[in-house]
Write a protein that holds these residues in place. Structure first.
Motif, mmCIF file in Angstrom:
data_model
loop_
_atom_site.group_PDB
_atom_site.id
_atom_site.type_symbol
_atom_site.label_atom_id
_atom_site.label_comp_id
_atom_site.label_asym_id
_atom_site.label_seq_id
_atom_site.Cartn_x
_atom_site.Cartn_y
_atom_site.Cartn_z
ATOM 1 N N ASN A 75 0.857 -1.180 0.000
ATOM 2 C CA ASN A 75 0.000 0.000 0.000
ATOM 3 C C ASN A 75 0.897 1.235 0.000
ATOM 4 N N ILE A 76 0.973 1.903 -1.128
ATOM 5 C CA ILE A 76 1.818 3.088 -1.262
ATOM 6 C C ILE A 76 0.905 4.301 -1.355
ATOM 7 N N ARG A 77 1.082 5.232 -0.435
ATOM 8 C CA ARG A 77 0.266 6.449 -0.428
ATOM 9 C C ARG A 77 0.696 7.375 -1.549
ATOM 10 N N LEU A 78 -0.270 8.159 -2.031
ATOM 11 C CA LEU A 78 0.020 9.161 -3.047
ATOM 12 C C LEU A 78 0.604 10.407 -2.388
ATOM 13 N N SER A 79 1.551 11.035 -3.056
ATOM 14 C CA SER A 79 2.090 12.306 -2.580
ATOM 15 C C SER A 79 1.109 13.427 -2.929
ATOM 16 N N GLN A 80 1.284 14.586 -2.312
ATOM 17 C CA GLN A 80 0.416 15.735 -2.621
ATOM 18 C C GLN A 80 0.458 16.084 -4.105
ATOM 19 N N PRO A 81 1.652 16.171 -4.728
ATOM 20 C CA PRO A 81 1.675 16.472 -6.164
ATOM 21 C C PRO A 81 0.954 15.417 -7.004
ATOM 22 N N GLN A 82 1.076 14.153 -6.635
ATOM 23 C CA GLN A 82 0.370 13.106 -7.368
ATOM 24 C C GLN A 82 -1.142 13.280 -7.242
ATOM 25 N N ILE A 83 -1.604 13.603 -6.056
ATOM 26 C CA ILE A 83 -3.038 13.818 -5.848
ATOM 27 C C ILE A 83 -3.531 14.949 -6.748
ATOM 28 N N VAL A 84 -2.779 16.036 -6.783
ATOM 29 C CA VAL A 84 -3.164 17.177 -7.628
ATOM 30 C C VAL A 84 -3.201 16.762 -9.095
ATOM 31 N N VAL A 85 -2.190 16.039 -9.547
ATOM 32 C CA VAL A 85 -2.157 15.598 -10.944
ATOM 33 C C VAL A 85 -3.366 14.714 -11.255
ATOM 34 N N PHE A 86 -3.648 13.744 -10.413
ATOM 35 C CA PHE A 86 -4.780 12.857 -10.668
ATOM 36 C C PHE A 86 -6.111 13.623 -10.661
ATOM 37 N N LEU A 87 -6.274 14.578 -9.735
ATOM 38 C CA LEU A 87 -7.517 15.353 -9.686
ATOM 39 C C LEU A 87 -7.674 16.235 -10.918
ATOM 40 N N LEU A 88 -6.621 16.934 -11.297
ATOM 41 C CA LEU A 88 -6.681 17.776 -12.492
ATOM 42 C C LEU A 88 -6.887 16.947 -13.753
ATOM 43 N N TYR A 89 -6.280 15.770 -13.772
ATOM 44 C CA TYR A 89 -6.452 14.860 -14.912
ATOM 45 C C TYR A 89 -7.917 14.432 -15.022
ATOM 46 N N GLY A 90 -8.574 14.240 -13.892
ATOM 47 C CA GLY A 90 -9.992 13.883 -13.914
ATOM 48 C C GLY A 90 -10.845 14.981 -14.525
ATOM 49 N N VAL A 91 -10.559 16.235 -14.177
ATOM 50 C CA VAL A 91 -11.304 17.360 -14.752
ATOM 51 C C VAL A 91 -11.034 17.453 -16.254
ATOM 52 N N ALA A 92 -9.764 17.386 -16.631
ATOM 53 C CA ALA A 92 -9.393 17.490 -18.043
ATOM 54 C C ALA A 92 -9.965 16.334 -18.859
ATOM 55 N N GLY A 93 -9.893 15.128 -18.292
ATOM 56 C CA GLY A 93 -10.427 13.958 -18.994
ATOM 57 C C GLY A 93 -11.929 14.043 -19.179
ATOM 58 N N TRP A 94 -12.630 14.479 -18.132
ATOM 59 C CA TRP A 94 -14.078 14.643 -18.244
ATOM 60 C C TRP A 94 -14.406 15.666 -19.328
ATOM 61 N N PHE A 95 -13.723 16.818 -19.303
ATOM 62 C CA PHE A 95 -14.031 17.866 -20.276
ATOM 63 C C PHE A 95 -13.746 17.398 -21.701
ATOM 64 N N ALA A 96 -12.629 16.701 -21.904
ATOM 65 C CA ALA A 96 -12.302 16.175 -23.234
ATOM 66 C C ALA A 96 -13.377 15.193 -23.696
ATOM 67 N N ALA A 97 -13.813 14.315 -22.805
ATOM 68 C CA ALA A 97 -14.866 13.354 -23.158
ATOM 69 C C ALA A 97 -16.179 14.069 -23.454
ATOM 70 N N ALA A 98 -16.512 15.070 -22.647
ATOM 71 C CA ALA A 98 -17.754 15.820 -22.865
ATOM 72 C C ALA A 98 -17.746 16.511 -24.221
ATOM 73 N N MET A 99 -16.617 17.106 -24.589
ATOM 74 C CA MET A 99 -16.533 17.795 -25.879
ATOM 75 C C MET A 99 -16.568 16.806 -27.044
ATOM 76 N N LEU A 100 -15.909 15.676 -26.881
ATOM 77 C CA LEU A 100 -15.950 14.650 -27.920
ATOM 78 C C LEU A 100 -17.377 14.144 -28.110
ATOM 79 N N LEU A 101 -18.069 13.889 -27.010
ATOM 80 C CA LEU A 101 -19.439 13.389 -27.094
ATOM 81 C C LEU A 101 -20.401 14.460 -27.603
ATOM 82 N N ARG A 102 -20.140 15.711 -27.287
ATOM 83 C CA ARG A 102 -20.963 16.801 -27.835
ATOM 84 C C ARG A 102 -20.858 16.815 -29.357
#
Length: 131
Positions: free
Chosen positions: A5-32
């Protein structure tokens, strides 16, 4: 084989969270863009759902690379990305459904496909973390 069990660092958490927003927006625009072509109807719906599976593999892989995920971190990290994408999808469907297209059918179709992709991504994050 299990990983420690390896914990995520603060920078990793930020990257994963921002990636979720960017990925959602890219998918939303593609589906639009693709929604009016009929991808939510009949056989095209099934084909699109099936294509989301292999199409999500590089999405999960890239998230891990950008966050510099170590073995055991991809599943939890991509789960964070997926949680953020789910929150964005819920907010957009409630307060800005026109983002997905002009009709209720397009809103519903895009929202459903995004949720399917999120589920596929979480599952792939688990599988890819164990590989």
């Amino acid at each position: 084989m299990t990983h420690p069990n390896i914990r995520l660092s603060q920078p990793q958490i930020v990257v994963f969270l921002l990636y979720g927003v960017a990925g959602w927006f890219a998918a939303a625009m593609l589906l639009r863009f693709l929604g009016p072509t009929g991808i939510y109807e009949g056989g095209l719906r099934l084909l699109t759902y099936l294509l989301i599976i292999p199409g999500t593999v590089p999405v999960v892989w890239l998230a891990g690379k950008l966050a510099k995920a170590q073995p055991g971190q991809l599943f939890i990290g991509f789960s964070l990305s997926s949680a953020m994408a789910t929150l964005c999808d819920g907010i957009a469907l409630a307060w800005s459904p026109a983002l997905y297209g002009a009709t209720i059918e397009l809103h519903a179709g895009a929202g459903a496909m995004i949720l399917w992709g999120i589920g596929v991504g979480i599952f792939l994050g688990y599988v890819m973390d164990r590989a």
